[in-house]
Scaffold this motif. Structure first.
Motif, mmCIF file in Angstrom:
data_model
loop_
_atom_site.group_PDB
_atom_site.id
_atom_site.type_symbol
_atom_site.label_atom_id
_atom_site.label_comp_id
_atom_site.label_asym_id
_atom_site.label_seq_id
_atom_site.Cartn_x
_atom_site.Cartn_y
_atom_site.Cartn_z
ATOM 1 N N GLY A 67 38.223 86.832 26.311
ATOM 2 C CA GLY A 67 38.798 86.862 27.655
ATOM 3 C C GLY A 67 39.880 87.902 27.858
ATOM 4 N N LEU A 68 39.905 88.915 27.020
ATOM 5 C CA LEU A 68 40.964 89.923 27.085
ATOM 6 C C LEU A 68 40.511 91.227 27.742
ATOM 7 C CD1 LEU A 68 42.460 89.370 23.521
ATOM 8 C CD2 LEU A 68 43.387 88.583 25.707
ATOM 9 N N GLU A 69 39.413 91.197 28.508
ATOM 10 C CA GLU A 69 38.852 92.438 29.050
ATOM 11 C C GLU A 69 39.825 93.226 29.917
ATOM 12 O OE1 GLU A 69 38.073 88.826 30.665
ATOM 13 O OE2 GLU A 69 36.411 89.539 29.464
ATOM 14 N N GLU A 70 40.737 92.544 30.602
ATOM 15 C CA GLU A 70 41.671 93.279 31.463
ATOM 16 C C GLU A 70 42.668 94.119 30.667
ATOM 17 O OE1 GLU A 70 45.085 90.907 33.330
ATOM 18 O OE2 GLU A 70 43.673 89.323 32.748
ATOM 19 N N PHE A 71 42.774 93.890 29.358
ATOM 20 C CA PHE A 71 43.713 94.626 28.520
ATOM 21 C C PHE A 71 43.029 95.672 27.635
ATOM 22 C CE2 PHE A 71 45.454 90.364 29.238
ATOM 23 C CZ PHE A 71 46.619 90.705 29.904
ATOM 24 N N GLU A 123 45.803 90.926 9.832
ATOM 25 C CA GLU A 123 46.302 90.931 8.459
ATOM 26 C C GLU A 123 47.152 92.154 8.131
ATOM 27 O OE1 GLU A 123 43.582 89.565 5.235
ATOM 28 O OE2 GLU A 123 42.180 89.375 6.915
ATOM 29 N N GLY A 124 46.672 93.343 8.446
ATOM 30 C CA GLY A 124 47.361 94.531 7.984
ATOM 31 C C GLY A 124 47.575 95.589 9.039
ATOM 32 N N LYS A 125 48.346 96.620 8.646
ATOM 33 C CA LYS A 125 48.693 97.681 9.593
ATOM 34 C C LYS A 125 47.472 98.496 10.009
ATOM 35 C CE LYS A 125 50.099 100.788 5.994
ATOM 36 N NZ LYS A 125 51.016 101.426 5.199
ATOM 37 N N ASN A 126 46.477 98.627 9.134
ATOM 38 C CA ASN A 126 45.262 99.350 9.526
ATOM 39 C C ASN A 126 44.468 98.568 10.571
ATOM 40 O OD1 ASN A 126 45.850 101.499 7.799
ATOM 41 N ND2 ASN A 126 44.734 100.585 6.102
ATOM 42 N N ASP A 127 44.472 97.244 10.448
ATOM 43 C CA ASP A 127 43.851 96.401 11.473
ATOM 44 C C ASP A 127 44.578 96.602 12.808
ATOM 45 O OD1 ASP A 127 42.225 95.322 9.448
ATOM 46 O OD2 ASP A 127 43.568 93.628 9.131
ATOM 47 N N ARG A 128 45.901 96.600 12.735
ATOM 48 C CA ARG A 128 46.706 96.785 13.944
ATOM 49 C C ARG A 128 46.419 98.145 14.581
ATOM 50 N NH1 ARG A 128 52.812 95.964 13.148
ATOM 51 N NH2 ARG A 128 52.509 97.739 11.807
ATOM 52 N N SER A 129 46.357 99.195 13.766
ATOM 53 C CA SER A 129 46.080 100.535 14.292
ATOM 54 C C SER A 129 44.710 100.585 14.967
ATOM 55 C CB SER A 129 46.109 101.568 13.161
ATOM 56 O OG SER A 129 47.385 101.659 12.618
ATOM 57 N N ARG A 130 43.730 99.933 14.357
ATOM 58 C CA ARG A 130 42.370 99.925 14.914
ATOM 59 C C ARG A 130 42.362 99.272 16.300
ATOM 60 N NH1 ARG A 130 37.573 102.032 12.725
ATOM 61 N NH2 ARG A 130 35.906 101.320 14.071
ATOM 62 N N LEU A 131 43.063 98.140 16.419
ATOM 63 C CA LEU A 131 43.086 97.431 17.703
ATOM 64 C C LEU A 131 44.022 98.100 18.703
ATOM 65 C CD1 LEU A 131 43.081 93.668 16.692
ATOM 66 C CD2 LEU A 131 41.165 95.075 17.460
ATOM 67 N N ARG A 132 45.087 98.708 18.222
ATOM 68 C CA ARG A 132 46.078 99.313 19.117
ATOM 69 C C ARG A 132 45.435 100.342 20.039
ATOM 70 N NH1 ARG A 132 48.843 97.892 22.059
ATOM 71 N NH2 ARG A 132 49.845 96.524 20.606
ATOM 72 N N ARG A 133 44.491 101.112 19.500
ATOM 73 C CA ARG A 133 43.872 102.148 20.339
ATOM 74 C C ARG A 133 42.873 101.581 21.332
ATOM 75 N NH1 ARG A 133 40.482 104.649 15.359
ATOM 76 N NH2 ARG A 133 38.561 103.543 15.833
ATOM 77 N N LEU A 134 42.540 100.283 21.189
ATOM 78 C CA LEU A 134 41.600 99.637 22.115
ATOM 79 C C LEU A 134 42.298 98.763 23.151
ATOM 80 C CD1 LEU A 134 38.859 98.420 19.596
ATOM 81 C CD2 LEU A 134 38.798 100.455 21.069
ATOM 82 N N LEU A 135 43.601 98.508 22.959
ATOM 83 C CA LEU A 135 44.309 97.572 23.833
ATOM 84 C C LEU A 135 45.517 98.216 24.496
ATOM 85 C CD1 LEU A 135 44.180 94.495 21.467
ATOM 86 C CD2 LEU A 135 43.059 94.659 23.696
ATOM 87 N N LYS A 136 45.785 97.791 25.705
ATOM 88 C CA LYS A 136 46.951 98.282 26.438
ATOM 89 C C LYS A 136 48.230 97.884 25.699
ATOM 90 C CE LYS A 136 44.591 98.267 30.848
ATOM 91 N NZ LYS A 136 44.457 97.654 32.172
ATOM 92 N N PRO A 137 49.283 98.666 25.893
ATOM 93 C CA PRO A 137 50.526 98.439 25.128
ATOM 94 C C PRO A 137 51.191 97.090 25.371
ATOM 95 C CG PRO A 137 50.692 100.432 26.491
ATOM 96 C CD PRO A 137 49.354 99.847 26.732
#
Length: 115
Positions: A102-106, A8-22
């Motif tokens: 199923g996204l563990e590799e990322f 939904e929002g940029k804060n959600d994106r920021s939260r996930l961004r630090r957990l996922l590969k680029p």
């Protein structure tokens, strides 16, 4: 194949961004969906594999419903009711949900705490 997660929002994106590969794209609805925004999202997603990760509140459910129609093949990721949206979900729970999808590799796993 590329992967896109829509939140939904940029804060959600920021939260996930630090957990996922680029290489994982994370797009935002910015809390609103109209025809133009949906068309923009469709173009940005292209032929990516799509995951929808919305807040577990009334507006999140409404947005998920619209996106479910726009992306019928999308996988759905859910946060627990009681958390303050995706941005307020603890990293451990977000990681568990991403693994379930199923996204563990990322996933960028945090360093374990020293004993």
């Amino acid at each position: 194949m590329s992967i896109t997660i829509i939140v939904e929002g940029k804060n959600d994106r920021s939260r996930l961004r630090r957990l996922l590969k680029p290489e994982i794209d994370i797009l935002c609805t910015n809390g609103t969906l109209n025809t133009l925004k949906l068309e923009t999202l469709r173009k940005q997603v292209g032929d990516s594999e799509v995951y929808l990760y919305m807040d577990n509140d009334s507006s999140g459910k409404k947005i998920r419903g619209v996106l479910r129609d726009a992306f019928p093949d999308a996988e759905h990721i859910y946060t627990r009711r009681g958390y303050a949206g995706v941005e307020g979900t603890p990293d451990e729970y977000n990681i568990a949900q991403l693994e379930k999808a199923g996204l563990e590799e990322f996933i960028i796993y945090p360093d374990p705490l020293p004993y």
